[in-house]
Scaffold this motif. Structure first.
Motif, mmCIF file in Angstrom:
data_model
loop_
_atom_site.group_PDB
_atom_site.id
_atom_site.type_symbol
_atom_site.label_atom_id
_atom_site.label_comp_id
_atom_site.label_asym_id
_atom_site.label_seq_id
_atom_site.Cartn_x
_atom_site.Cartn_y
_atom_site.Cartn_z
ATOM 1 N N ALA A 101 0.825 -1.211 0.000
ATOM 2 C CA ALA A 101 0.000 0.000 0.000
ATOM 3 C C ALA A 101 0.857 1.258 0.000
ATOM 4 C CB ALA A 101 -0.926 -0.010 1.212
ATOM 5 N N ASP A 102 1.940 1.235 0.766
ATOM 6 C CA ASP A 102 2.804 2.411 0.901
ATOM 7 C C ASP A 102 3.752 2.597 -0.267
ATOM 8 O OD1 ASP A 102 1.633 2.935 3.327
ATOM 9 O OD2 ASP A 102 3.259 2.079 4.529
ATOM 10 N N ARG A 103 4.098 1.492 -0.944
ATOM 11 C CA ARG A 103 5.097 1.561 -2.014
ATOM 12 C C ARG A 103 4.568 0.923 -3.302
ATOM 13 N NH1 ARG A 103 11.095 0.476 0.615
ATOM 14 N NH2 ARG A 103 10.943 1.980 2.342
ATOM 15 N N PRO A 104 3.511 1.490 -3.867
ATOM 16 C CA PRO A 104 2.899 0.878 -5.062
ATOM 17 C C PRO A 104 3.830 0.821 -6.264
ATOM 18 C CG PRO A 104 2.037 3.096 -4.689
ATOM 19 C CD PRO A 104 2.826 2.731 -3.468
ATOM 20 N N GLU A 105 4.784 1.734 -6.339
ATOM 21 C CA GLU A 105 5.693 1.741 -7.477
ATOM 22 C C GLU A 105 6.812 0.712 -7.328
ATOM 23 O OE1 GLU A 105 4.963 3.517 -10.101
ATOM 24 O OE2 GLU A 105 3.208 4.253 -9.012
ATOM 25 N N GLN A 106 7.036 0.254 -6.108
ATOM 26 C CA GLN A 106 8.147 -0.668 -5.852
ATOM 27 C C GLN A 106 7.710 -2.129 -5.822
ATOM 28 O OE1 GLN A 106 9.895 -0.842 -1.847
ATOM 29 N NE2 GLN A 106 11.927 -0.767 -2.781
ATOM 30 N N ILE A 107 6.586 -2.415 -5.179
ATOM 31 C CA ILE A 107 6.175 -3.799 -4.953
ATOM 32 C C ILE A 107 5.356 -4.323 -6.127
ATOM 33 C CG2 ILE A 107 4.970 -5.369 -3.412
ATOM 34 C CD1 ILE A 107 7.536 -4.025 -2.273
ATOM 35 N N LYS A 108 5.885 -5.356 -6.790
ATOM 36 C CA LYS A 108 5.247 -5.911 -7.983
ATOM 37 C C LYS A 108 4.044 -6.782 -7.648
ATOM 38 C CE LYS A 108 8.198 -4.127 -10.874
ATOM 39 N NZ LYS A 108 7.774 -3.055 -11.809
ATOM 40 N N ALA A 109 4.124 -7.547 -6.563
ATOM 41 C CA ALA A 109 3.033 -8.436 -6.165
ATOM 42 C C ALA A 109 3.290 -8.890 -4.731
ATOM 43 C CB ALA A 109 2.914 -9.632 -7.102
ATOM 44 N N VAL A 110 2.248 -9.465 -4.135
ATOM 45 C CA VAL A 110 2.316 -9.857 -2.724
ATOM 46 C C VAL A 110 1.889 -11.312 -2.550
ATOM 47 C CG1 VAL A 110 1.608 -9.264 -0.379
ATOM 48 C CG2 VAL A 110 1.629 -7.488 -2.153
ATOM 49 N N GLY A 111 2.654 -12.054 -1.757
ATOM 50 C CA GLY A 111 2.258 -13.386 -1.314
ATOM 51 C C GLY A 111 1.666 -13.255 0.081
ATOM 52 N N VAL A 112 0.381 -13.524 0.217
ATOM 53 C CA VAL A 112 -0.341 -13.323 1.474
ATOM 54 C C VAL A 112 -0.617 -14.697 2.088
ATOM 55 C CG1 VAL A 112 -2.356 -12.227 2.541
ATOM 56 C CG2 VAL A 112 -1.393 -11.273 0.429
ATOM 57 N N TYR A 113 0.220 -15.122 3.024
ATOM 58 C CA TYR A 113 0.147 -16.468 3.585
ATOM 59 C C TYR A 113 -0.467 -16.444 4.996
ATOM 60 C CZ TYR A 113 3.951 -17.162 0.127
ATOM 61 O OH TYR A 113 4.735 -17.190 -1.007
ATOM 62 N N GLY A 114 -1.626 -17.072 5.158
ATOM 63 C CA GLY A 114 -2.225 -17.171 6.491
ATOM 64 C C GLY A 114 -2.413 -15.819 7.160
ATOM 65 N N VAL A 115 -2.857 -14.832 6.414
ATOM 66 C CA VAL A 115 -2.978 -13.471 6.948
ATOM 67 C C VAL A 115 -3.872 -13.460 8.190
ATOM 68 C CG1 VAL A 115 -4.937 -12.864 5.436
ATOM 69 C CG2 VAL A 115 -3.419 -11.076 6.334
ATOM 70 N N CYS A 197 -4.582 -0.267 11.113
ATOM 71 C CA CYS A 197 -3.929 0.500 10.058
ATOM 72 C C CYS A 197 -4.036 -0.199 8.709
ATOM 73 C CB CYS A 197 -2.461 0.724 10.425
ATOM 74 S SG CYS A 197 -1.510 1.624 9.193
ATOM 75 N N VAL A 198 -3.752 -1.501 8.674
ATOM 76 C CA VAL A 198 -3.762 -2.245 7.413
ATOM 77 C C VAL A 198 -5.181 -2.352 6.856
ATOM 78 C CG1 VAL A 198 -3.234 -4.445 6.300
ATOM 79 C CG2 VAL A 198 -1.658 -3.494 7.990
ATOM 80 N N LYS A 199 -6.152 -2.557 7.722
ATOM 81 C CA LYS A 199 -7.544 -2.610 7.249
ATOM 82 C C LYS A 199 -7.920 -1.341 6.503
ATOM 83 C CE LYS A 199 -10.031 -5.795 10.304
ATOM 84 N NZ LYS A 199 -11.108 -5.894 11.332
ATOM 85 N N GLN A 200 -7.492 -0.208 7.033
ATOM 86 C CA GLN A 200 -7.798 1.074 6.396
ATOM 87 C C GLN A 200 -7.100 1.224 5.055
ATOM 88 O OE1 GLN A 200 -6.564 3.784 9.494
ATOM 89 N NE2 GLN A 200 -8.552 3.745 10.527
#
Length: 287
Positions: A101-115, A197-200
């Motif tokens: 969320a904070d670095r949209p230009e840097q992070i290509k994709a996210v692996g969300v494991y057991g969030v 914070c993350v929910k928002q």
């Protein structure tokens, strides 16, 4: 004393930052890291501030400290690669989403494991499910801050052999390899602030997300955690349900599937062929 358990596995110009969970250790991400590296990725298994020491070390940190260590790790990795991906387990998944969320230009994709937004899995006691919201108030009032919520079997693991190994290391006090046996209430309160914070920020996330979660998660129910991410983010997502694991999917029975799905997903984001997946050999090669 805090030990340095980070690991760096050099590969190509596509890098993956791996983030462990609350009271955890980079070791819980090492198998995934080896698999990703075998598929060609450069991998950095970072260590969150205050972790790999004792409970007092963790109590002295805040969620902002944890996130600052994530940002520093992302900066370190970005100096060595052209493309940065991030993947995290449990609270590490929350931190991964915040980074995206904070670095949209840097992070290509996210692996969300057991969030984990909510501790509402089947092994969590009734009182804990309904009273976790009080933790922030207890911290504000400085009450019970030296108390810890002690981990109980099955410790997030369906595989009994791995569960025995992890529990023996954890209960022996080897926090650098297996994490802490107890969750300090102060740290759990900080995690509640991070969750808010993350929910928002979820609607701000445009990066593609691979969401992997056990349908029998003992810590965080798939409906109120993984599906929340899928519903709220702006970016494309893929939800993969695992049926032979509990919470710690990076080391449980389906760890190779976590690797395979991640390699395929990240390569698709880069529009690369999936030949790398065929380079994965036996489970022993990545354990």
């Amino acid at each position: 004393m805090i030990q340095d358990s980070t690991f760096f596995l050099p590969g190509n110009r596509d890098g993956v930052l791996l983030i462990h969970g609350l009271t955890g250790t980079p070791t819980e991400m090492r198998i995934i890291g080896k698999g990703l590296n075998k598929a060609g990725f450069t991998v950095y298994g970072m260590q969150l501030a205050g972790h790999c020491g004792d409970e007092n070390d963790l109590r002295q940190t805040t969620w902002q400290d944890w996130y600052q260590s994530v940002e520093q790790a992302a900066d370190f990795l970005s100096e060595k690669v052209d493309n940065v991906f991030v993947a995290g387990l449990s609270m590490g998944a929350l931190l991964s989403l915040k980074l995206a969320a904070d670095r949209p230009e840097q992070i290509k994709a996210v692996g969300v494991y057991g969030v984990t937004f909510h501790y509402d899995g089947w092994s969590i006691p009734f009182w804990a499910k309904h009273f976790f919201f009080l933790l922030k108030w207890l911290k504000k009032l400085n009450l019970f801050q030296k108390t810890s919520f002690i981990e109980q079997p099955p410790y997030g693991l369906k595989d009994e052999r791995i569960r025995q190994q992890v529990s023996e290391s954890m209960l022996s006090g080897d926090s650098a390899s297996a994490g802490l046996a107890g969750n300090p209430l102060a740290a759990l309160a900080e995690m509640q602030y991070l969750v808010k914070c993350v929910k928002q920020q979820l609607p701000q996330i445009k990066a593609p997300c691979l969401i992997m979660h056990s349908s029998h998660d003992d810590i965080a129910d798939i409906k109120t955690n993984a599906m929340l991410v899928q519903q709220k983010i702006q970016g494309t997502s893929k939800l993969v349900k695992l049926d032979e694991s509990y919470h710690l999917i990076t080391i449980d029975r389906e760890r190779r599937r976590v690797i395979n799905e991640t390699v395929i997903f990240f390569n698709q984001v880069l529009n690369k062929p999936i030949d790398a997946i065929n380079n994965l050999q036996s489970d022993e090669d990545i354990s």
